[in-house]
Design an enzyme around this catalytic site. Structure first.
Site, short mmCIF file in Angstrom:
data_model
loop_
_atom_site.label_atom_id
_atom_site.label_comp_id
_atom_site.label_asym_id
_atom_site.label_seq_id
_atom_site.Cartn_x
_atom_site.Cartn_y
_atom_site.Cartn_z
N ASN A 1 0.84 -1.20 0.00
CA ASN A 1 0.00 0.00 0.00
C ASN A 1 0.87 1.24 0.00
O ASN A 1 1.95 1.26 0.58
CB ASN A 1 -0.98 -0.01 1.19
CG ASN A 1 -0.43 0.70 2.41
OD1 ASN A 1 -0.48 1.92 2.52
ND2 ASN A 1 0.14 -0.09 3.33
N ASN B 1 -3.51 7.03 16.23
CA ASN B 1 -2.21 6.96 15.56
C ASN B 1 -1.86 8.37 15.07
O ASN B 1 -2.70 9.04 14.48
CB ASN B 1 -2.29 5.95 14.41
CG ASN B 1 -0.97 5.71 13.72
OD1 ASN B 1 -0.58 6.45 12.82
ND2 ASN B 1 -0.27 4.67 14.13
N CYS C 1 7.05 7.90 8.99
CA CYS C 1 6.79 9.05 8.13
C CYS C 1 8.10 9.75 7.73
O CYS C 1 9.00 9.91 8.55
CB CYS C 1 5.90 10.02 8.91
SG CYS C 1 5.12 11.21 7.86
N LYS D 1 5.56 3.37 17.55
CA LYS D 1 5.52 2.30 16.53
C LYS D 1 6.77 2.36 15.66
O LYS D 1 7.04 3.38 15.02
CB LYS D 1 4.26 2.46 15.69
CG LYS D 1 4.09 1.36 14.66
CD LYS D 1 2.71 1.39 14.08
CE LYS D 1 2.50 0.35 13.03
NZ LYS D 1 1.11 0.38 12.51
N ASN E 1 5.81 -1.78 11.50
CA ASN E 1 5.10 -1.16 10.40
C ASN E 1 5.45 -1.94 9.12
O ASN E 1 6.10 -2.98 9.18
CB ASN E 1 5.49 0.32 10.30
CG ASN E 1 4.35 1.18 9.80
OD1 ASN E 1 3.69 0.82 8.81
ND2 ASN E 1 4.10 2.30 10.44
N THR F 1 -3.77 -6.28 7.95
CA THR F 1 -4.24 -6.69 6.63
C THR F 1 -5.39 -7.70 6.70
O THR F 1 -6.28 -7.69 5.84
CB THR F 1 -3.04 -7.26 5.84
OG1 THR F 1 -2.04 -6.23 5.78
CG2 THR F 1 -3.40 -7.67 4.44
C1 LIG Z 1 -3.70 0.02 3.86
C2 LIG Z 1 -2.81 0.19 5.07
C3 LIG Z 1 -2.73 1.44 5.70
C4 LIG Z 1 -1.90 1.62 6.80
N1 LIG Z 1 -1.86 2.84 7.42
C5 LIG Z 1 -1.09 3.00 8.55
C6 LIG Z 1 -1.08 4.26 9.25
O1 LIG Z 1 -1.77 5.21 8.91
N2 LIG Z 1 -0.26 4.36 10.34
C7 LIG Z 1 0.51 3.31 10.78
O2 LIG Z 1 1.22 3.46 11.79
N3 LIG Z 1 0.49 2.11 10.16
C8 LIG Z 1 -0.29 1.93 9.05
N4 LIG Z 1 -0.32 0.71 8.43
C9 LIG Z 1 0.52 -0.40 8.93
C10 LIG Z 1 -0.28 -1.40 9.79
O3 LIG Z 1 -0.85 -0.77 10.91
C11 LIG Z 1 0.62 -2.57 10.25
O4 LIG Z 1 1.71 -2.05 10.97
C12 LIG Z 1 1.18 -3.37 9.08
O5 LIG Z 1 0.23 -3.49 8.04
C13 LIG Z 1 1.64 -4.78 9.48
O6 LIG Z 1 0.58 -5.55 10.00
P1 LIG Z 1 -0.30 -6.57 9.10
O7 LIG Z 1 0.66 -7.43 8.34
O8 LIG Z 1 -1.16 -7.31 10.09
O9 LIG Z 1 -1.11 -5.71 8.18
C14 LIG Z 1 -1.14 0.52 7.30
C15 LIG Z 1 -1.23 -0.74 6.67
C16 LIG Z 1 -2.05 -0.91 5.58
C17 LIG Z 1 -2.13 -2.29 4.94
#
Ligand SMILES: Cc1cc2nc3c(=O)[nH]c(=O)nc-3n(C[C@H](O)[C@H](O)[C@H](O)COP(=O)(O)O)c2cc1C
Length: 324
Positions: free
Chosen positions: A78, A108, A139, A175, A202, A276
Site C-alpha cells: 500500500n 495513531n 513518516c 511504533k 510497520n 491486513t
Molecule cells: C492500507 C494500510 C494502511 C496503513 N496505514 C497506517 C497508518 O496510517 N499508520 C501506521 O502506523 N500504520 C499503518 N499501516 C501499517 C499497519 O498498521 C501494520 O503495521 C502493518 O500493516 C503490518 O501488520 P499486518 O501485516 O497485520 O497488516 C497501514 C497498513 C495498511 C495495509
C-alpha cells in the site's frame, strides 16, 4: 486478589502494558480499521482489546493518487499516502461517535516535521474517550532530507521526548519501522525518549512491476508490504526487541489466525495488532479473541499474560543479529 480464571471457566484475557490496560490482547491496527465506527456492521467493538485509528495529521490529507494498493504473494502493498480527516475533524466527529464503545481507542499520530507530531499530540492530550496515542515513526522527515523519523536514533529520541512533554496524560506507544538494520537500536532510542510501550512492526518497503507496461503498479512507485508474507520477519523483530529493551510490546505483522497471534505473544508481545487480515475478513479480530480463549483453555493456560515472552531459546543463544 482477582482470580486468574473467571468463574465461567474462560481464560483471563486481560493484559497490562505499562499504563495501558486492555480487556484482551487483540487490537486492530492503524490504517486497516478506519476510525472504528466503520467496523460496527461486522463486529462488536466492545469485544476487542482496542483499536488504532488511521494515522492523524494536523491538517486533512487526500493521500496519494491511485493505484495505491495491490495484492502480492501472501500480502499486499500500500501507498495510501496517509490520507486522513485531520486531528480537528477526528476530535469533533469521529471520537464522540465512539463514546461508550467499551474498548480502548488509540489514536495513531504522524507528522512531516517534529512540530507537527507535537501539535497533533497536544490536541489529543486529555481528549475524552481517548486511551492512548501511537506515534507512527515511518513518516518521512521533510526537514531532514525525507528519511523516515524512525531510522535515526537521535531523531527518535527527540521526537518521542517532545511528544511525551506535549501529551503527558496519555500512554505513549511508539511504533517502529522495520526498515532499519537493527530494530533494537530504534527501540532503545524510543525508550530513552520516554515511550511507555513499543509497537512493531510497520510495513516493509517494497514495489511491484507490471511487466506488460514496464511501469510500477503503484502510482507512488514504492509501497509498504504487509500481510502473511512479513510474519517471520516481524516475529524475529519482536523477539529481538524483547531481548534488548525492557518495555511492553504490541507485536504485529501478518497475523492471519490465532496461532500466529499466540506466536507473537510467546515471542514477547503483551498484546498483538491485526492489520491486513481486516481486509480479508472484517470480523476476524473478535474471532481471534474467542480462539485465543479456546486455545488457552485447551492448553490449561489460565491467564494469557502468562504466555508473554515464554519463548524457550536454545542454551547459549546470544541476543542480537546472528550469522545464519
Ligand atoms: C492500507 C494500510 C494502511 C496503513 N496505514 C497506517 C497508518 O496510517 N499508520 C501506521 O502506523 N500504520 C499503518 N499501516 C501499517 C499497519 O498498521 C501494520 O503495521 C502493518 O500493516 C503490518 O501488520 P499486518 O501485516 O497485520 O497488516 C497501514 C497498513 C495498511 C495495509
Amino acid at each position: 486478589m482477582t482470580p486468574a480464571r473467571r468463574s465461567d471457566g474462560a481464560t483471563d484475557l486481560r493484559v497490562q502494558l505499562g499504563p495501558l490496560r486492555l480487556k484482551n490482547p487483540v487490537v486492530a491496527a492503524s490504517g486497516t480499521f478506519g476510525y472504528g465506527a466503520e467496523f460496527r456492521p461486522y463486529l462488536d467493538l466492545n469485544d476487542l482489546g482496542g483499536f488504532v485509528t488511521k494515522g492523524l495529521s494536523l491538517l486533512p490529507r487526500r493521500g496519494n493518487a491511485p493505484p495505491r494498493t495491490c495484492e502480492t504473494a501472501s500480502g499486499m502493498l500500500n501507498a495510501i499516502g496517509l490520507a486522513n480527516v485531520g486531528v480537528e475533524a477526528f476530535l469533533a466527529e469521529k471520537l464522540p461517535a465512539l463514546r461508550g464503545c467499551g474498548t480502548a481507542v488509540i489514536a495513531n499520530v504522524f507528522g512531516e516535521t517534529q512540530d507537527e507530531y507535537v501539535a497533533v499530540a497536544r490536541r489529543l492530550n486529555g481528549a475524552p474517550g481517548l486511551d492512548a496515542i501511537e506515534l507512527n515513526l515511518s513518516c518521512p522527515n521533510t526537514e531532514k532530507g525525507g528519511l523516515a523519523f524512525g531510522v535515526s536514533p537521535p531523531v527518535i529520541r527527540e521526537v518521542v521526548g517532545a511528544v511525551r512533554r506535549a501529551a503527558p496524560d496519555l500512554p505513549l506507544i511508539v511504533k517502529l519501522t522495520p526498515n532499519i538494520t537493527d530494530v533494537a537500536v530504534a527501540a532503545t532510542a524510543a525508550k530513552e525518549g520516554g515511550a511507555d510501550i513499543l509497537s512493531l512492526v510497520n510495513t516493509f518497503l517494497g514495489m511491484a512491476i507490471d511487466l506488460k507496461t514496464r511501469r510500477p503498479v503503484l502510482d507512488n512507485v514504492v509501497g509498504g508490504l504487509s500481510g502473511p508474507a512479513i510474519k517471520p520477519l516481524a516475529l524475529y523483530m519482536v523477539q529481538r526487541v524483547r531481548s534488548a529493551v525492557d518495555l511492553p510490546i504490541m507485536g504485529m505483522g501478518g497475523i492471519a489466525n490465532c496461532r500466529d497471534a499466540l506466536e507473537f505473544i510467546v515471542a514477547g508481545s503483551a498484546a498483538v495488532q491485526v492489520g491486513t487480515l481486516n481486509f480479508v475478513d472484517p470480523g476476524a479480530t473478535t474471532r481471534l479473541v474467542r480462539e485465543i480463549d479456546a486455545w488457552c483453555r485447551g492448553e490449561g493456560v489460565r491467564a494469557v499474560r502468562d504466555l508473554t515472552g515464554t519463548l524457550r531459546l536454545p542454551a547459549g543463544t546470544t541476543p542480537g543479529p546472528a550469522a545464519v
